[in-house]
Design a protein around this motif. Structure first.
Motif, PDB file in Angstrom:
ATOM      1  N   ALA A  57     -27.942 -44.148 -28.684  1.00  0.00           N
ATOM      2  CA  ALA A  57     -27.170 -45.417 -28.555  1.00  0.00           C
ATOM      3  C   ALA A  57     -26.095 -45.109 -27.671  1.00  0.00           C
ATOM      4  O   ALA A  57     -25.532 -44.140 -27.605  1.00  0.00           O
ATOM      5  N   GLU A  63     -22.677 -52.846 -31.167  1.00  0.00           N
ATOM      6  CA  GLU A  63     -23.837 -53.531 -31.398  1.00  0.00           C
ATOM      7  C   GLU A  63     -24.999 -52.563 -31.179  1.00  0.00           C
ATOM      8  O   GLU A  63     -26.011 -52.770 -31.917  1.00  0.00           O
ATOM      9  N   GLU A  64     -24.928 -51.727 -30.240  1.00  0.00           N
ATOM     10  CA  GLU A  64     -26.051 -50.627 -30.231  1.00  0.00           C
ATOM     11  C   GLU A  64     -25.985 -49.753 -31.398  1.00  0.00           C
ATOM     12  O   GLU A  64     -27.017 -49.041 -31.849  1.00  0.00           O
ATOM     13  N   ARG A  67     -27.649 -51.563 -34.130  1.00  0.00           N
ATOM     14  CA  ARG A  67     -29.160 -51.384 -34.255  1.00  0.00           C
ATOM     15  C   ARG A  67     -29.555 -50.030 -34.556  1.00  0.00           C
ATOM     16  O   ARG A  67     -30.638 -50.074 -35.118  1.00  0.00           O
ATOM     17  N   SER A  70     -29.927 -49.940 -38.329  1.00  0.00           N
ATOM     18  CA  SER A  70     -30.930 -50.668 -38.765  1.00  0.00           C
ATOM     19  C   SER A  70     -32.304 -49.861 -38.585  1.00  0.00           C
ATOM     20  O   SER A  70     -33.223 -49.635 -39.418  1.00  0.00           O
ATOM     21  N   LYS A  71     -32.301 -49.106 -37.441  1.00  0.00           N
ATOM     22  CA  LYS A  71     -33.522 -48.318 -37.158  1.00  0.00           C
ATOM     23  C   LYS A  71     -33.384 -46.974 -38.201  1.00  0.00           C
ATOM     24  O   LYS A  71     -34.651 -46.700 -38.845  1.00  0.00           O
ATOM     25  N   ASP A  74     -34.845 -48.580 -41.550  1.00  0.00           N
ATOM     26  CA  ASP A  74     -36.410 -48.630 -41.537  1.00  0.00           C
ATOM     27  C   ASP A  74     -37.032 -47.216 -41.933  1.00  0.00           C
ATOM     28  O   ASP A  74     -38.127 -47.556 -42.365  1.00  0.00           O
TER      29      ASP A  74
END
Length: 242
Positions: A57, A63-64, A67, A70-71, A74
């Motif tokens: 990132a 924003e990166e 993300r 979020s990864k 997961d």
């Protein structure tokens, strides 16, 4: 327990990741563009028995990092410990520093600490436990000629550390900074052997630090029993600055 280390593909960051791997923590290795180097650190951590995830990132872009969060989610990884280690330096007289170079040094060294802390601390607050450890520099305390931008950025990291520590202390989250003196890493490649010898002569301990010594201090600050240490700027520098 999960630890996220930024800029962990080399140097101090890699050693920090490996130190936490020795006790079986989940390791999240953040890197910018050094994919293969990050994978090599990941392999070492896995050999030490850790579960490892590598993520890329641009730490200057919120924003990166969102993300990236979020990864991690997961994969069921929610960092209990955040080590803001990533940093860059630019050497030269202030009169020769361009606006673009100034912005890059401030963004990587200071804005990145802000963004990662802001984005990942809510989980720590929600569980009322966490550790944020910022890797600063001796130059953020004393300043360095020909490193004005870097000194300013690290000085900002130190002030950020003290202020955020006061905000998060009631939530059981500590915030500290490790501000090393001269350390044997890639960031010293711009120095000639003679300049290194001159540095060593200035340091009462007579040598530069190793990355392992810095990683051990970071690990100590992350321990549960270090919970009463917060808002501190600790400088392992061999007696160079007292």
């Amino acid at each position: 327990m999960t630890v996220l280390v930024t800029g962990a593909s080399r140097g101090i960051g890699a050693k920090i990741a490996e130190r936490f791997a020795t006790v079986g923590m989940n390791i999240v290795i953040h890197y910018g563009s050094s994919h293969e180097a990050a994978n090599e650190v990941a392999r070492t951590c896995m050999e030490l028995g850790a579960r490892v995830l590598t993520v890329s990132a641009d730490l200057r872009k919120g924003e990166e990092i969102l993300r990236m969060r979020s990864k991690l989610a997961d994969h069921g990884l929610f960092p209990d410990i955040l080590v803001n280690n990533a940093g860059i330096a630019r050497y030269g007289m202030l009169s020769d520093v361009t606006e673009e170079e100034w912005d890059e040094v401030i963004d990587v060294n200071l804005k990145g600490v802000f963004l990662f802390s802001q984005i990942f601390m809510p989980y720590m607050v929600s569980q009322r436990y966490g550790r944020i450890i910022n890797v600063s520099s001796i130059w953020g305390i004393s300043g360095a000629s020909c490193e004005v931008a870097y000194s300013a950025a690290k000085g900002g990291v130190n002030a950020f550390t003290k202020a955020l520590a006061k905000e998060l202390a009631p939530s059981g989250v500590t915030v500290n900074a490790v501000a090393p003196g001269a350390v044997h890493t890639d960031m010293m490649q711009g120095f000639s052997p003679e300049e290194i010898r001159q540095l060593e002569e200035e340091i009462p301990a007579g040598r530069l630090a190793t990355a392992d010594e810095i990683s051990s201090l970071v690990y100590f600050l992350a321990l549960p029993e270090s919970g009463y240490i917060t808002g501190q700027i600790i400088s392992p520098n061999g007696g160079w600055l007292t």
